[in-house]
Motif scaffolding. Structure first.
Motif, mmCIF file in Angstrom:
data_model
loop_
_atom_site.group_PDB
_atom_site.id
_atom_site.type_symbol
_atom_site.label_atom_id
_atom_site.label_comp_id
_atom_site.label_asym_id
_atom_site.label_seq_id
_atom_site.Cartn_x
_atom_site.Cartn_y
_atom_site.Cartn_z
ATOM 1 N N PHE A 11 0.818 -1.212 0.000
ATOM 2 C CA PHE A 11 0.000 0.000 0.000
ATOM 3 C C PHE A 11 0.849 1.259 0.000
ATOM 4 O O PHE A 11 0.581 2.206 -0.756
ATOM 5 C CB PHE A 11 -0.939 -0.002 1.206
ATOM 6 C CG PHE A 11 -1.826 1.211 1.261
ATOM 7 C CD1 PHE A 11 -2.854 1.369 0.351
ATOM 8 C CD2 PHE A 11 -1.629 2.192 2.225
ATOM 9 C CE1 PHE A 11 -3.678 2.484 0.390
ATOM 10 C CE2 PHE A 11 -2.449 3.313 2.275
ATOM 11 C CZ PHE A 11 -3.477 3.452 1.351
ATOM 12 N N LEU A 40 -2.584 -6.054 1.388
ATOM 13 C CA LEU A 40 -3.918 -5.531 1.084
ATOM 14 C C LEU A 40 -4.505 -6.290 -0.109
ATOM 15 O O LEU A 40 -4.904 -5.723 -1.116
ATOM 16 C CB LEU A 40 -3.834 -4.042 0.789
ATOM 17 C CG LEU A 40 -5.130 -3.224 0.967
ATOM 18 C CD1 LEU A 40 -5.619 -3.311 2.391
ATOM 19 C CD2 LEU A 40 -4.903 -1.785 0.568
ATOM 20 N N ASP A 51 -9.573 -11.364 3.945
ATOM 21 C CA ASP A 51 -8.512 -10.365 3.820
ATOM 22 C C ASP A 51 -7.182 -11.014 4.193
ATOM 23 O O ASP A 51 -7.067 -11.643 5.257
ATOM 24 C CB ASP A 51 -8.778 -9.172 4.738
ATOM 25 C CG ASP A 51 -9.766 -8.183 4.148
ATOM 26 O OD1 ASP A 51 -9.675 -7.918 2.936
ATOM 27 O OD2 ASP A 51 -10.632 -7.685 4.896
ATOM 28 N N THR A 57 -9.183 -0.108 9.212
ATOM 29 C CA THR A 57 -8.153 0.923 9.226
ATOM 30 C C THR A 57 -8.610 2.099 10.076
ATOM 31 O O THR A 57 -9.812 2.303 10.295
ATOM 32 C CB THR A 57 -7.836 1.398 7.795
ATOM 33 O OG1 THR A 57 -6.758 2.346 7.843
ATOM 34 C CG2 THR A 57 -9.041 2.049 7.144
ATOM 35 N N ALA A 219 -9.560 -5.696 1.125
ATOM 36 C CA ALA A 219 -8.749 -5.931 -0.066
ATOM 37 C C ALA A 219 -9.249 -5.145 -1.267
ATOM 38 O O ALA A 219 -8.484 -4.871 -2.201
ATOM 39 C CB ALA A 219 -8.712 -7.420 -0.396
ATOM 40 N N GLY A 222 -7.100 -2.332 -2.082
ATOM 41 C CA GLY A 222 -5.921 -2.656 -2.862
ATOM 42 C C GLY A 222 -6.226 -2.725 -4.350
ATOM 43 O O GLY A 222 -5.435 -2.262 -5.183
ATOM 44 N N LEU A 420 -2.425 0.894 7.587
ATOM 45 C CA LEU A 420 -2.530 1.611 6.327
ATOM 46 C C LEU A 420 -2.369 3.120 6.449
ATOM 47 O O LEU A 420 -1.703 3.731 5.606
ATOM 48 C CB LEU A 420 -3.870 1.299 5.663
ATOM 49 C CG LEU A 420 -4.151 -0.172 5.344
ATOM 50 C CD1 LEU A 420 -5.497 -0.288 4.638
ATOM 51 C CD2 LEU A 420 -3.051 -0.751 4.479
#
Length: 437
Positions: A11, A40, A51, A57, A219, A222, A420
């Motif tokens: 990330f 991610l 995940d 987050t 995810a 991502g 993150l």
């Protein structure tokens, strides 16, 4: 226009690549696996999906700023939604705490439910991090650190020798509150005796801003970042292993690579390292005093039939420390759980879970197990970055600057925060240092 090479596809690396491309630079991203995303991403088996890394987050503003500064707003790409609870804590004495986020009043009431006066102790402890966060945010996470001009308050904070373990023992007589306050750091692989007090700021962020996720799995963020790289025309080269930095006269000029077709080099004016610097000989000597924080044992299970109704994350305190995450995707009539374990794990994680009153062993239709070593190999390093070994660790890690001219660092190994948002903040620092084309 600078030729920028970003090493890694996690990330932080993706965020740096997107920001720098938007600033007008020619950006190439090199990732050794066959896809970008790092932790991610998702794990899939037999119609179930989990995940691979984080399931929630903090600090959603960091992710929103990243998408806004690199193209279309986040809301047009991903549905980032607040969680009612940060997590549920279950203690060995049988008591439980449903920890809400984003509200001082709600946390006060929740802790008062554990015992009279505990709520006021908790909110007092959390409030003590208010000024700490503002100082760290302005002078550490959002501004490249320069010891020659850094405010005295920041250098004093970074050098303070008191450990978080000692501070929590002074703050709370009730062990349950200490367990809650230190949970994130313990699960990230740190010993609280080695953690400086300022690293405990996560409790303030949880209370102030809450926890957030993407329905169906984080995810998806991502995937959205991979699409953003394509939008910004970043040259993404998967299946490309970076061997080392090519340095001439003290400055980076290229990176050496290995692919299935052979070895080569990619020229660069700037290199952004988003992987563990130990993997690059030119940087490894500069981080020899640090060690990675190893991941926990992870067990992804696909379940069939009725299962206990749990919130998105449940923490079962004890030894081993167990965490159950329930937010995976499953076929109709099923459920996808992820079980994480730390401590003295001398048995199957599902056996340990059953001893804590959550027995789903007969309902398992598929499972994917990963050891800490498996995860380090999969992600090319620990997704939890550098393990705390006292306050000096803050300056021993590399990032955003490194000792090699033209080389910058982002991601878990380049920041003192967890998760993150801090990887995203490190990418913003790198973009500021490089500047516009």
């Amino acid at each position: 226009m600078a030729r920028v090479v970003v090493v890694g596809g996690g990330f932080g690396a993706m965020a740096a690549a997107a920001r720098l491309a938007k600033l007008g630079h020619d950006v190439t991203l090199l990732e050794r696996s066959d896809h970008v995303g790092g932790a991610l991403t998702s794990v899939e088996a037999d119609g179930f999906a989990w995940d691979a890394g984080p399931a929630s987050t903090l600090l959603p503003a960091v992710v929103r700023d990243l998408f806004r500064k690199s193209g279309r707003p986040l809301e047009r790409e991903v549905d980032l939604a607040p969680l009612d609870l940060v997590r549920e804590h279950r203690f060995e004495d049988g008591s439980r705490l449903a920890l809400p986020g984003g509200s001082r009043a709600a946390q006060l009431a929740a802790f008062e439910g554990l015992g009279p006066g505990l709520g006021h102790q908790w909110v007092g402890h959390v409030a003590s991090y208010g000024e700490v966060w503002e100082l760290l945010r302005k002078e550490w996470f959002e501004r490249p650190f320069d010891p020659d001009v850094a405010p005295r308050e920041l250098t004093d904070l970074l050098g303070r020798r008191e450990s978080l373990h000692r501070r929590l023992r002074r703050a709370f007589d009730d062990e349950r509150l200490r367990l809650v306050a230190g949970h994130r750091l313990v699960m990230d692989g740190h010993a609280l005796r080695d953690v400086p007090t300022f690293a405990g700021v996560d409790v303030y962020l949880e209370q102030r801003f809450g926890a957030w996720t993407v329905p169906g799995g984080l995810a998806a963020l991502g995937t959205a970042m991979a699409e953003r790289l394509a939008l910004r025309r970043v040259d993404v080269r998967t299946g490309t292993e970076v061997g080392d930095l090519v340095v001439r006269d003290g400055r980076v000029v290229a990176v050496s690579t290995r692919t299935a077709d052979g070895s080569g080099t990619v020229d660069a004016d700037v290199v952004v390292v988003g992987v563990d610097p130990r993997r690059l000989p030119a940087l490894a000597a500069h981080v020899r005093r640090t060690v990675p924080a190893f991941p926990p044992v992870v067990c992804h299970v696909g379940l069939d039939g009725e299962v206990p109704d749990l919130p998105h994350e449940v923490v079962l305190h004890g030894d081993p420390l167990l965490v159950v995450r329930t937010g995976g995707r499953a076929p109709d009539g099923g459920a996808a759980w992820t079980v994480l374990a730390r401590g003295r794990l001398v048995e199957d994680p599902l056996v340990a879970l059953a001893r804590r009153g959550l027995d789903v062993r007969r309902q398992v239709v598929t499972r994917v197990d990963r050891t800490p070593r498996d995860l380090v190999e999969l992600f090319g390093g620990s997704p939890h970055g550098v393990r705390w070994a006292g306050p000096r660790t803050a300056r021993q890690r590399l990032g955003p600057r490194t000792p090699v001219a033209g080389v910058l660092a982002v991601g878990a190994h380049a920041t003192t925060g967890s998760g993150l948002p801090f990887a995203g903040l490190s990418a913003a620092l790198v973009a500021e240092l490089v500047g516009r084309a």
